[in-house]
Design a protein around this motif. Structure first.
Motif, PDB file in Angstrom:
ATOM      1  N   ALA A  17      28.692  18.846  51.084  1.00  0.00           N
ATOM      2  CA  ALA A  17      28.742  19.079  52.529  1.00  0.00           C
ATOM      3  C   ALA A  17      28.200  20.467  52.815  1.00  0.00           C
TER       4      ALA A  17
ATOM      5  N   ARG B 105      28.830  16.181  60.873  1.00  0.00           N
ATOM      6  CA  ARG B 105      28.692  17.030  59.680  1.00  0.00           C
ATOM      7  C   ARG B 105      27.448  16.626  58.909  1.00  0.00           C
TER       8      ARG B 105
ATOM      9  N   GLN C 267      30.201  25.403  56.679  1.00  0.00           N
ATOM     10  CA  GLN C 267      30.380  25.497  58.132  1.00  0.00           C
ATOM     11  C   GLN C 267      29.617  26.654  58.760  1.00  0.00           C
TER      12      GLN C 267
END
Length: 195
Positions: free
Chosen positions: A6, A38, A9
Motif C-alpha cells: 500500500a 487507497r 499515506q
C-alpha cells in the motif's frame, strides 16, 4: 507475485481517484490498483506467472466467439475502484474503444487471477468479492503452486460458486461463457517440443 504494497499515506493526503491513478508518474514496472480511495502498488508478476497468463489468453482466444477477446492486465473499473486482473475476457469493442483507459464490468464476461507464492489476502479473497459486486459473470483462479490447479466459478446470487476444477493432467471443461477445455498443465513449464 509478491505481497501487495500500500502506498504510504504521506505521498497523497486525499483519497485517490481513478483519474489520480491514471495520471500518476511512470510505473517503473509496478501495477497500480485503486481500492476504496487507497492506491495499491504491486510488482509485475514473475515469468512463470506471466507465461501462464499468456498461454491462457491463447487458449481463450482460440475458443471465444469473434465479439469477445482475452486481454492481459487491463484496467477494470468497478465503481470508484480500479483493478488489474491478470486476464480478462471482454467485448472486443470495449477493449478497443478509442481513448478509453479502462473497461467497465458490464463489458467483461470473465476475470482471471493467477495465484503465485506470496499473493496476499487482497488477491485471494477481496478482489473476487469486488468482481462479484461488479456483476462479472465468471471468475477463474489459477493456483500455480498447486501444480497448477484451475478453479472456475460462476456468479450466482451475488457470489461466485465453483462450477469446474482441474489439475495438471486433467481436463478443465467449461460451457460458459463459451465452450473451452484445456489441461492446466499446459499453462506451466517450458514449451513442449513437437514429436
Amino acid at each position: 507475485m509478491t505481497e501487495v504494497l500500500a502506498m504510504p499515506q504521506d505521498v497523497h493526503s486525499e483519497p485517490w481517484t481513478i483519474d489520480d491513478v491514471l495520471a500518476a508518474p511512470p510505473k517503473n514496472g509496478m501495477r497500480y490498483e485503486l481500492i476504496e480511495g487507497r492506491l495499491v502498488v504491486s510488482p509485475v508478476p514473475p515469468p512463470p506467472h506471466q507465461a501462464a497468463g499468456k498461454r491462457l489468453i491463447r487458449i481463450l482466444d482460440s475458443a471465444a466467439p469473434r465479439e469477445l477477446e482475452a486481454s492481459p492486465e487491463t484496467n477494470l473499473r468497478v465503481g470508484a475502484d480500479m483493478f488489474i486482473p491478470d486476464v480478462m475476457v471482454a467485448k472486443s469493442e470495449a477493449l478497443f474503444a478509442s481513448g478509453s483507459m479502462y473497461v467497465a464490468p458490464e463489458d467483461v464476461l470473465m476475470v482471471v487471477e493467477i495465484i503465485s507464492p506470496g499473493n496476499s489476502t487482497f488477491e485471494r479473497a477481496w478482489k473476487p468479492q469486488q468482481y462479484a459486486k461488479g456483476g462479472i459473470p465468471f471468475y477463474m483462479e489459477i493456483e500455480l503452486p498447486a501444480g497448477p490447479r484451475v478453479l472456475a466459478s460462476e456468479l450466482r446470487d451475488g457470489k461466485y460458486e465453483r462450477v469446474a476444477e482441474a489439475r495438471a493432467g486433467e481436463t478443465l471443461k467449461l460451457a460458459e461463457p463459451f465452450p473451452v477445455s484445456f489441461d492446466p498443465g499446459d499453462l506451466v513449464g517450458p514449451r513442449r517440443s513437437a514429436g
